[in-house]
Design an enzyme around this catalytic site. Structure first.
Site, PDB file in Angstrom:
ATOM      1  N   HIS A 241       0.816  -1.214   0.000  1.00  0.00           N
ATOM      2  CA  HIS A 241       0.000   0.000   0.000  1.00  0.00           C
ATOM      3  C   HIS A 241       0.860   1.280   0.000  1.00  0.00           C
ATOM      4  O   HIS A 241       0.876   2.035  -0.959  1.00  0.00           O
ATOM      5  CB  HIS A 241      -0.909   0.011   1.241  1.00  0.00           C
ATOM      6  CG  HIS A 241      -1.726  -1.224   1.420  1.00  0.00           C
ATOM      7  ND1 HIS A 241      -2.745  -1.603   0.560  1.00  0.00           N
ATOM      8  CD2 HIS A 241      -1.668  -2.194   2.361  1.00  0.00           C
ATOM      9  CE1 HIS A 241      -3.285  -2.731   0.981  1.00  0.00           C
ATOM     10  NE2 HIS A 241      -2.649  -3.116   2.076  1.00  0.00           N
TER      11      HIS A 241
HETATM   12  O1  RIB Z   1      -5.090   0.072   4.594  1.00  0.00           O
HETATM   13  C1  RIB Z   1      -3.699   0.060   4.414  1.00  0.00           C
HETATM   14  C2  RIB Z   1      -3.065   1.187   5.164  1.00  0.00           C
HETATM   15  O2  RIB Z   1      -3.331   1.053   6.568  1.00  0.00           O
HETATM   16  C3  RIB Z   1      -1.541   1.198   5.055  1.00  0.00           C
HETATM   17  O3  RIB Z   1      -1.081   2.503   5.200  1.00  0.00           O
HETATM   18  C4  RIB Z   1      -1.121   0.377   6.232  1.00  0.00           C
HETATM   19  O4  RIB Z   1       0.207   0.683   6.677  1.00  0.00           O
HETATM   20  C5  RIB Z   1      -2.113   0.825   7.264  1.00  0.00           C
HETATM   21  O5  RIB Z   1      -1.641   2.051   7.821  1.00  0.00           O
END
Ligand code: RIB
Ligand code: CA
Length: 314
Positions: A241
């Site tokens: 992500h």
């Molecule tokens: O949903 C994914 C996000 O939430 C990413 O930034 C992960 O590190 C959590 O913070």
């Protein structure tokens, strides 16, 4: 080419860690002015410590790191130890950080840094938006001094923490609403994009083959972090992500996007934190976000592998 000045707000977290490595690998392109931390994947006491450990591992013990908000604006803190482990960086073991935590609060660092700037600094947000929201409330003038926010957050189709919401915006939806209505140029990198960037075994093999402490940390983190997503989604590896945000700053041509009005749910418990994207302008609301739609995943992993190799150079 002048390096792009950026501040990274994060909640390390395994994918935050890889995003930090990616950001620190190309100082000629990204000038990281500071790192602010927020409660999210794990409590603030761990996210601030983890950020320091990771910067030391990346050879950047010089970077100023700040602790920010320890809980969301209104809702109780929700954390994600089931994904990132109790330390937030399960899968690896790093020594206690020697570099200092700055005494200034992250919110005040954000206000000071951006309001004193010429408006040339980009803010990459990789966690819940609490720090930025508090900075906006405390000093609204900051809104005119942020060049752009590039945010990992939101879900147009499936959520992760709930069927409809992505974790960062679910943890602090009120903060997300303050940010989305602040009139600051914003690029949204949602789950719909990051789920296109899976760290498959083949892609991890290329990183593992670098055979350095940084590559071992990267693979160790992702081996642990991937278990949850592989079981949940049946993916062949973890989706990266937060590194997608940094890749957007480094190689925007890897991505496609469109302008749209985006709102976030802050009342219904069923859809709390859900981002609603008016792709076809049916509300006649002016667009407030550049919504990323696709990523060139192979190019992204080539970039990430290059970054880990660069950080591994003596
Ligand atoms: O949903 C994914 C996000 O939430 C990413 O930034 C992960 O590190 C959590 O913070
Ligand atoms: Ca994160």
């Amino acid at each position: 080419m002048v390096a792009k000045a950026i501040v990274i707000d994060c909640d390390p977290g395994a994918d935050d860690a890889i995003a930090l490595f990616l950001a620190l690998a190309f100082p000629e392109q990204l000038n990281v002015l500071g790192i602010t931390t927020v409660a999210g994947n794990v409590p603030l006491s761990l996210t601030q410590k983890n950020a320091r450990c990771l910067c030391e591992l990346a050879g950047r013990a010089d970077l100023p790191i700040y602790a920010g908000c320890s809980r969301p604006l209104l809702r109780p803190l929700i954390t994600a130890e089931d994904v990132h482990g109790k330390t937030g960086l399960d899968g690896i073991s790093l020594p206690e950080p020697q570099m200092p935590l700055q005494s200034q609060h992250a919110v005040d660092f954000l206000i000071e840094t951006f309001t004193r700037s010429t408006g040339n600094i980009t803010l990459a947000t990789l966690g819940p938006l609490t720090n930025l929201a508090v900075a906006i409330v405390k000093q609204p003038a900051i809104c005119q001094h942020i060049h752009e926010i590039v945010m990992m957050g939101g879900a147009l189709t499936q959520g992760n923490i709930t069927p409809s919401a992505e974790f960062n915006l679910y943890v602090d939806p009120q903060a997300a609403q303050i940010v989305l209505t602040a009139g600051i140029p914003l690029t949204m990198v949602s789950l719909d994009v990051t789920h296109q960037a899976i760290a498959t075994p083949e892609r991890l093999r290329a990183i593992r083959a670098i055979n350095s402490p940084i590559s071992a940390a990267t693979v160790g983190l992702l081996d642990h972090y991937g278990v949850y997503d592989m079981q949940r989604y049946g993916f062949s590896g973890p989706p990266l992500h937060d590194p997608c945000v940094i890749a957007y700053l480094l190689q925007p041509d890897f991505f496609t996007s469109y302008q749209a009005y985006v709102a976030v749910e802050t009342t219904s418990e069923l859809t709390m934190g859900r981002t609603v994207v008016d792709r076809w302008h049916v509300t006649n609301q002016p667009p407030n976000a550049n919504v990323v739609e696709s990523i060139e995943a192979d190019g992204f992993y080539q970039l990430l592998t290059h970054a880990i190799a660069k950080l591994s150079e003596p």
